[in-house]
Design an enzyme around this catalytic site. Structure first.
Site, short mmCIF file in Angstrom:
data_model
loop_
_atom_site.label_atom_id
_atom_site.label_comp_id
_atom_site.label_asym_id
_atom_site.label_seq_id
_atom_site.Cartn_x
_atom_site.Cartn_y
_atom_site.Cartn_z
CE LYS A 113 -1.19 2.03 11.37
NZ LYS A 113 -0.37 3.06 10.75
CE1 TYR A 151 2.58 -3.90 8.33
CE2 TYR A 151 3.27 -3.76 10.62
CZ TYR A 151 3.14 -3.18 9.38
OH TYR A 151 3.56 -1.88 9.19
CB SER A 187 6.78 -2.14 11.05
OG SER A 187 6.06 -2.14 12.24
CG ASP A 234 -2.04 -4.56 -7.69
OD1 ASP A 234 -1.04 -4.66 -6.96
OD2 ASP A 234 -3.07 -5.26 -7.56
CG ASP A 236 -1.32 4.15 -3.08
OD1 ASP A 236 -2.28 3.35 -3.00
OD2 ASP A 236 -0.64 4.48 -2.10
CB CYS A 296 5.08 -4.95 13.82
SG CYS A 296 3.78 -3.85 14.36
NE ARG A 308 1.95 -0.73 21.00
CZ ARG A 308 1.73 -1.73 21.85
NH1 ARG A 308 2.20 -1.69 23.08
NH2 ARG A 308 1.06 -2.79 21.45
CD GLN A 361 -3.07 -1.26 26.00
OE1 GLN A 361 -3.34 -1.34 27.19
NE2 GLN A 361 -4.00 -1.23 25.05
P1 NAD Z 1 -0.91 3.44 4.38
O1 NAD Z 1 -1.75 2.21 4.43
O2 NAD Z 1 -1.58 4.76 4.55
O3 NAD Z 1 -0.09 3.47 3.02
C1 NAD Z 1 0.26 2.33 2.31
C2 NAD Z 1 -0.17 2.55 0.87
O4 NAD Z 1 0.23 1.41 0.09
C3 NAD Z 1 -1.70 2.68 0.72
O5 NAD Z 1 -2.03 3.92 0.13
C4 NAD Z 1 -2.07 1.52 -0.18
O6 NAD Z 1 -3.12 1.81 -1.10
C5 NAD Z 1 -0.76 1.25 -0.90
N1 NAD Z 1 -0.75 -0.08 -1.45
C6 NAD Z 1 -1.07 -1.25 -0.81
N2 NAD Z 1 -1.02 -2.29 -1.66
C7 NAD Z 1 -0.66 -1.76 -2.87
C8 NAD Z 1 -0.47 -2.32 -4.15
N3 NAD Z 1 -0.63 -3.63 -4.36
N4 NAD Z 1 -0.11 -1.51 -5.17
C9 NAD Z 1 0.03 -0.17 -4.98
N5 NAD Z 1 -0.14 0.42 -3.78
C10 NAD Z 1 -0.49 -0.37 -2.74
O7 NAD Z 1 0.23 3.25 5.45
P2 NAD Z 1 1.29 4.28 6.06
O8 NAD Z 1 0.92 4.50 7.47
O9 NAD Z 1 1.46 5.44 5.15
O10 NAD Z 1 2.61 3.38 6.05
C11 NAD Z 1 3.57 3.44 5.01
C12 NAD Z 1 4.61 2.36 5.23
O11 NAD Z 1 5.21 2.50 6.53
C13 NAD Z 1 4.05 0.94 5.19
O12 NAD Z 1 4.99 0.10 4.57
C14 NAD Z 1 3.91 0.57 6.65
O13 NAD Z 1 3.98 -0.82 6.84
C15 NAD Z 1 5.11 1.28 7.25
N6 NAD Z 1 4.91 1.58 8.68
C16 NAD Z 1 3.98 2.50 9.07
C17 NAD Z 1 3.79 2.75 10.42
C18 NAD Z 1 2.80 3.77 10.88
O14 NAD Z 1 2.69 3.97 12.10
N7 NAD Z 1 2.05 4.45 10.02
C19 NAD Z 1 4.56 2.07 11.38
C20 NAD Z 1 5.47 1.12 10.95
C21 NAD Z 1 5.66 0.90 9.59
#
Ligand code: NAD
Length: 335
Positions: free
Chosen positions: A203, A160, A129, A53, A35, A131, A231, A229
Site C-alpha cells: 500500500k 474489490y 473497506s 484454503d 491462512d 473502497c 487520503r 489526491q
Molecule cells: P492481507 O492481504 O495482508 O491479509 C489477507 C490474508 O488473507 C492474507 O494473508 C491471505 O493469504 C489470506 N487469504 C486470502 N485468500 C485466502 C484463502 N482462500 N484462504 C485462506 N486465507 C486466504 O491484508 P490485510 O491488510 O491484513 O487486510 C485484512 C482485511 O482487512 C482484508 O479483508 C482487507 O480487505 C481488509 N482491509 C484492509 C485494509 C488495509 O488498509 N490493510 C483496508 C480496508 C480493508
C-alpha cells in the site's frame, strides 16, 4: 483441556490478522489462525495455526469447530474474518485481478457466514473497506464524503469495493435472519510494521517508505498521479483498538475504522522524507490511483463507542519507516 475465551482469526497470516492474533493472545484468548500462508515477516503467536484454503467449505467446517466442541454445543466465542484476496492500488485498480478478487473473497465470506451459524459461533467480526463508498462522493480531494450513511446509491470504484459491499450485506442478512451476532467495520488504509512493502501488493505508506529508504539524498523518486489526491492512514495499533472496542460493544455497524487526519500523497511523501532526513525530488508518473479524495468520517464511531483514533500520522509513519528501512538495508546486505 480447560481453555480461556476462544477466538479464530481467518487471514491470520496477513498483515492485520497477524497483529490481531498477537493482541488477542495478550488479552488472554486461546487463538487459532487460518491462512494460505504463515506471516511473512514474523512468527505467529497463535496457539494453533492451520494452513488451508477458506474457499473450501469442508476446511471452513473443520477449522470453525472450536477446541473440545461437541455437536450442538456453542462454538468459537469470537470469529474475526479478515481473509480476502487483496492488495494495494497496483493490485485492485488495474482490473486484471477483478474476477479472482470477487470470486475468492465472496466464496470465503459465504462459507464463513453459513458455517458460523451452523456451528453456533458467538460473534463474527467482518472487515469491510472504505473502497465500498461511492466514487461520486470522492471526486473533490478537499471534501470527500465517507459518512456511513452515504453508501447508497452504491457506486464503488472497484470490484474489490463491490465485493466488500456485498459481503457486509451478507453478514448483516445472517444477523437478521439467523440471529448471528455480527460486527462490520470499514477499514480506511491501515498501515504499520510487518506489512507487505514490495512486490506489487504493498500500500501507499509502505511503498513510499521503501522508495525513500532506497533513495540517496538528492535522488528523484516516482509517485503515481499528481500527488494531490488525498487520503487518511490509520496506524495498526489504533485499528486493533477499534476492532476490539467494536467487538465488545452492542453496536453491529457498519462503522468506519480510520483516521480523519487527511493528507495529500505529496504531504505523505514529505513526512517520510522528513523522518529519513533526506531531500528528494518527486517525479509524478501515470499509475493506478483510485478516487481523488478519501477521509474517514469518525462521527459515528465516536457516538457509538465513545472513542476514535487520535494518534498523529507522523508518529505511526516513523515506526513504519524505520521498519521498512531495516528491511531495505537487510536486502542490500544480502545482495
Ligand atoms: P492481507 O492481504 O495482508 O491479509 C489477507 C490474508 O488473507 C492474507 O494473508 C491471505 O493469504 C489470506 N487469504 C486470502 N485468500 C485466502 C484463502 N482462500 N484462504 C485462506 N486465507 C486466504 O491484508 P490485510 O491488510 O491484513 O487486510 C485484512 C482485511 O482487512 C482484508 O479483508 C482487507 O480487505 C481488509 N482491509 C484492509 C485494509 C488495509 O488498509 N490493510 C483496508 C480496508 C480493508
Amino acid at each position: 483441556m480447560s481453555i480461556n475465551k476462544t477466538a479464530i482469526v481467518l487471514g491470520g497470516g496477513g498483515f492485520i490478522g497477524n497483529h490481531l492474533v498477537s493482541r488477542l493472545k495478550r488479552e488472554g484468548f486461546w487463538v487459532r489462525s487460518v491462512d494460505l500462508k504463515y506471516p511473512e515477516f514474523s512468527t505467529s503467536d497463535a496457539d494453533d495455526f492451520v494452513i488451508g484454503d477458506l474457499r473450501d467449505p469442508e476446511l471452513v467446517k473443520r477449522v470453525l469447530l472450536a477446541p473440545n466442541q461437541q455437536v450442538g454445543q456453542a462454538g468459537f466465542d469470537e470469529i474475526y474474518q479478515l481473509a480476502a484476496d487483496m492488495g494495494g492500488a497496483g493490485y485492485i485498480f488495474t482490473g486484471e485481478n477483478d474476477a479472482n478478487v470477487m470470486h475468492n473473497s465472496a466464496t470465503i465470506n459465504l462459507n464463513v457466514a453459513e458455517t458460523a451459524v451452523h456451528l453456533k459461533a458467538g460473534k463474527v467480526f467482518y472487515s469491510s473497506s472504505a473502497c465500498m463508498y461511492p466514487a461520486y462522493n470522492q471526486e473533490d480531494p478537499d471534501n470527500p464524503n465517507c459518512a456511513e450513511d452515504s453508501a447508497y446509491p452504491a457506486a464503488p470504484d472497484s470490484e474489490y469495493g463491490w465485493e466488500k459491499l456485498f459481503s457486509e450485506r451478507l453478514f448483516l442478512a445472517y444477523n437478521r435472519n439467523y440471529g448471528l451476532q455480527v460486527k462490520v467495520a470499514r477499514f480506511h488504509n491501515i498501515f504499520g510494521e510487518l506489512s507487505t512493502w514490495s512486490g506489487g501488493k504493498e500500500k501507499a505508506p509502505a511503498a513510499i517508505c521503501r522508495k525513500v529508504a532506497e533513495a540517496k539524498d538528492g535522488d528523484t523518486i516516482e509517485i503515481w498521479g499528481d500527488g494531490l489526491q488525498t487520503r487518511s492512514f490509520l496506524y495498526i495499533d489504533e485499528c486493533l483498538e477499534g476492532v476490539r472496542r467494536l467487538m465488545e460493544s452492542e453496536f453491529s455497524g457498519p462503522v468506519n475504522i480510520g483516521s480523519d487526519e487527511m493528507v495529500t500523497i505529496n504531504q505523505l511523501v514529505g513526512m517520510a522524507m522528513e523522518i529519513s532526513g533526506k531531500k528528494l525530488n518527486l517525479k509524478h508518473i501515470p499509475g493506478p490511483i483510485g478516487v481523488r479524495g478519501r477521509n474517514s468520517d469518525n462521527r459515528l464511531i465516536h457516538e457509538k463507542l465513545n472513542w476514535k483514533p487520535n494518534l498523529p500520522l507522523k508518529k505511526g509513519l516513523e515506526s513504519l519507516f524505520h521498519w521498512v528501512d531495516a528491511q531495505v538495508q537487510s536486502v542490500k546486505t544480502q545482495a
